[in-house]
Design an enzyme around this catalytic site. Structure first.
Site, mmCIF file in Angstrom:
data_model
loop_
_atom_site.group_PDB
_atom_site.id
_atom_site.type_symbol
_atom_site.label_atom_id
_atom_site.label_comp_id
_atom_site.label_asym_id
_atom_site.label_seq_id
_atom_site.Cartn_x
_atom_site.Cartn_y
_atom_site.Cartn_z
ATOM 1 C CG ASP A 39 -2.058 -0.991 1.132
ATOM 2 O OD1 ASP A 39 -2.088 -1.773 0.176
ATOM 3 O OD2 ASP A 39 -2.896 -1.014 2.051
ATOM 4 C CB CYS A 78 -3.344 -7.384 -1.288
ATOM 5 S SG CYS A 78 -3.226 -5.955 -0.191
ATOM 6 N NE ARG A 82 0.504 -8.627 -1.756
ATOM 7 C CZ ARG A 82 1.485 -8.102 -1.010
ATOM 8 N NH1 ARG A 82 2.598 -8.795 -0.812
ATOM 9 N NH2 ARG A 82 1.365 -6.909 -0.479
ATOM 10 C CE LYS A 139 -0.831 -8.823 1.895
ATOM 11 N NZ LYS A 139 -1.459 -7.492 1.869
ATOM 12 C CG HIS A 141 -3.031 -11.654 0.546
ATOM 13 N ND1 HIS A 141 -3.410 -10.346 0.664
ATOM 14 C CD2 HIS A 141 -4.148 -12.384 0.832
ATOM 15 C CE1 HIS A 141 -4.667 -10.264 1.021
ATOM 16 N NE2 HIS A 141 -5.143 -11.497 1.129
ATOM 17 C CB SER A 164 -3.896 -8.277 4.650
ATOM 18 O OG SER A 164 -3.734 -8.119 3.263
ATOM 19 C CG ASP A 279 0.510 -4.186 -2.491
ATOM 20 O OD1 ASP A 279 0.660 -2.981 -2.213
ATOM 21 O OD2 ASP A 279 -0.233 -4.941 -1.819
#
Length: 487
Positions: A39, A78, A82, A139, A141, A164, A279
């Site tokens: 973010d 997110c 990714r 992370k 995710h 997250s 991201d």
């Protein structure tokens, strides 16, 4: 000189070149360190114009490498972003654009059944095939079921939280499963304190570099910061000029500085590609995030949701202090690394990214390879950019779109997307609409209720469940003062 002596001279010259230490160094496969922030907005770094956040280490990366001003994530949220990073394609290409049976979720939550298909050759799997050590810190995710974890998709090791940091036990989610901290596939802690995680993540990254210093390695370091809720260590809080948000940005900057310093200490700096990016854009809320001059936020297909910072440093290959405004994306890293290794990717399976190494190296005439870039929010194709032109549909929410009055912006003159010039360029509008419809037919468009004919499947677990279970008798909660900071 006759032919024979000349031939001997050439052989001697070639022999001396072949044993040259410089050539041996040049022939070594470059290490890759990919720092992926959560973010972080277009206006959050000093080298991108921030006057509130202190980012000396990242600013130095920009001074030593190339800073991109038209770099895009492939999604403003997110999970899909990714997937695009590691597959080299739009999220819809691998059916990672919307989740649950009714496709109502933009991202994965604990215990969701979906994951990347085992048949997808992800970037770490490709690099491991080329004898790279591969490590993921932070992370993930991309699925929390055992068969969907990083170690099942090409990473030799994993240390981090699989989704997250707001998907933990919090006041607004009091009975959620506790957030798991994993080493490889084992839960080693439940609901760990979040503020110190950046320190343990950075230590893990340094350990991975030290353990693999004698072979090529790929480190994918995906930060928890600057995603909400913000839990930040006290030294960063005390020094911040931008509250808790500035402290989170400073923590990421500190971590980047530690990693670069370790590369220098081990003599690896000159043969390591260091990438620093985000991201998706900032949510730009009361905490202090910024997308600079860009309109919109995380979760939107305005520029602020998907145009993000990107810096690439590669000594001897990328000119220090260079800046590129060529359109490049997160999908390009995979094919670019493949080209650098001398093994360009084939045409199958289809990937949407491109080899942009000529842009990195500043080769004369190097231009963006994109004929068009498509802006997806989940499964909705909401906008397109071709050159300086961006066409976007007015979207109020995921299932309410006005497709009758598309808006057209000249990004070369109006980067903030303030002046709709659709009425002045009707031919251009129709051309871009046609391109959008063609892409929707290929990989899907929820606005037109089409899934597309070039999608590849994702994986679905038969009996999904969270990695942890809530126990009302266990004291999971963070200290109250940290919850107060998190807002």
């Amino acid at each position: 000189m006759d032919a024979v002596p000349m031939r001997h001279a050439l052989v001697s010259l070639l022999a001396s070149i072949l044993i040259s230490p410089l050539l041996v160094l040049a022939d070594r496969k470059p290490n890759i360190v990919l720092i992926y922030v959560d973010d972080l907005g277009y206006g959050d770094l000093g080298c991108y114009g921030s006057e509130k956040n202190d980012t000396p280490h990242v600013d130095q990366l920009a001074a030593d490498g190339m800073r991109f001003t038209s770099y895009y994530s492939a999604s403003p949220v997110c999970t899909p972003s990714r997937a695009a990073l590691l597959t080299g394609g739009y999220p819809g290409r691998v059916s990672f654009d919307a989740f649950k049976k009714d496709r109502s979720s933009k991202v994965l939550f604990p215990g969701f059944a979906e994951g990347l298909h085992p048949g997808e050759l992800l970037l770490p799997e490709y690099l491991r095939w080329h004898k790279y050590a591969t490590g993921h810190v932070g992370k993930w995710h991309l699925g929390d079921q055992p068969e969907h974890l990083p170690t099942r998709h090409g990473f030799d090791s994993y240390y981090g939280v699989p989704y997250s940091n707001d998907m933990a036990i919090m006041p607004r989610r009091p009975n959620s499963p506790p957030m798991p901290l994993l080493r490889d596939e084992e839960v080693i802690a439940e609901q760990p304190k979040q503020a110190p995680l950046i320190q343990s993540y950075t230590e893990e990254a340094v350990t991975f570099i030290r353990e693999n210093k004698d072979r090529p390695f790929f480190l994918y370091f995906a930060h928890m910061h600057v995603h909400l809720p913000h839990y930040v260590m006290d030294p960063f809080l005390k020094a911040s000029r931008n509250g808790i948000y500035g402290a989170a940005v400073a923590a990421v900057d500190w971590s980047a500085g530690v990693i670069v310093a370790e590369l220098e200490r081990l003599g690896l700096e000159d043969n390591t590609i260091v990438i620093f990016t985000s991201d998706n854009g900032s949510r730009v809320d009361k905490h202090g995030g910024s997308n600079g001059v860009l309109r919109g936020t995380k979760g939107q297909t305005w520029e602020g949701g998907m145009r993000v910072p990107c810096i690439v440093k590669w000594p001897g290959q990328i000119e220090a202090g260079s800046v590129s405004d060529e359109l490049v994306t997160a999908m390009d890293f995979y094919p670019t690394f493949a080209s650098i290794l001398g093994q360009p990717l084939g045409k199958e399976p289809i990937r949407d990214g491109h080899d942009v190494s000529p842009i990195w190296r500043g080769e004369p005439g190097a231009r963006s390879p994109y004929n068009a870039f498509y802006y997806y929010l989940a499964d909705q194709l909401q906008a397109i950019r071709v050159g300086k032109w961006k066409l976007r549909y007015s979207i109020e929410n995921r299932r309410n779109a006005d497709r009758s009055q598309p808006e057209l912006y000249n990004l070369a003159e109006d980067i903030s997307e303030q002046k709709n010039v659709a009425s002045q360029h009707r031919g251009k509008v129709q051309d871009l609409i046609q391109k959008m419809n063609e892409m929707g037919d290929r990989i899907g468009d929820g606005l037109r209720n089409t899934l597309g004919n070039e999608r590849r499947p994702h994986s679905v677990s038969e009996d999904p469940k969270p990695l942890t279970e809530f126990d009302e008798n266990y004291p999971y909660m963070e200290p109250s003062y940290l919850l107060d900071q998190a807002g």
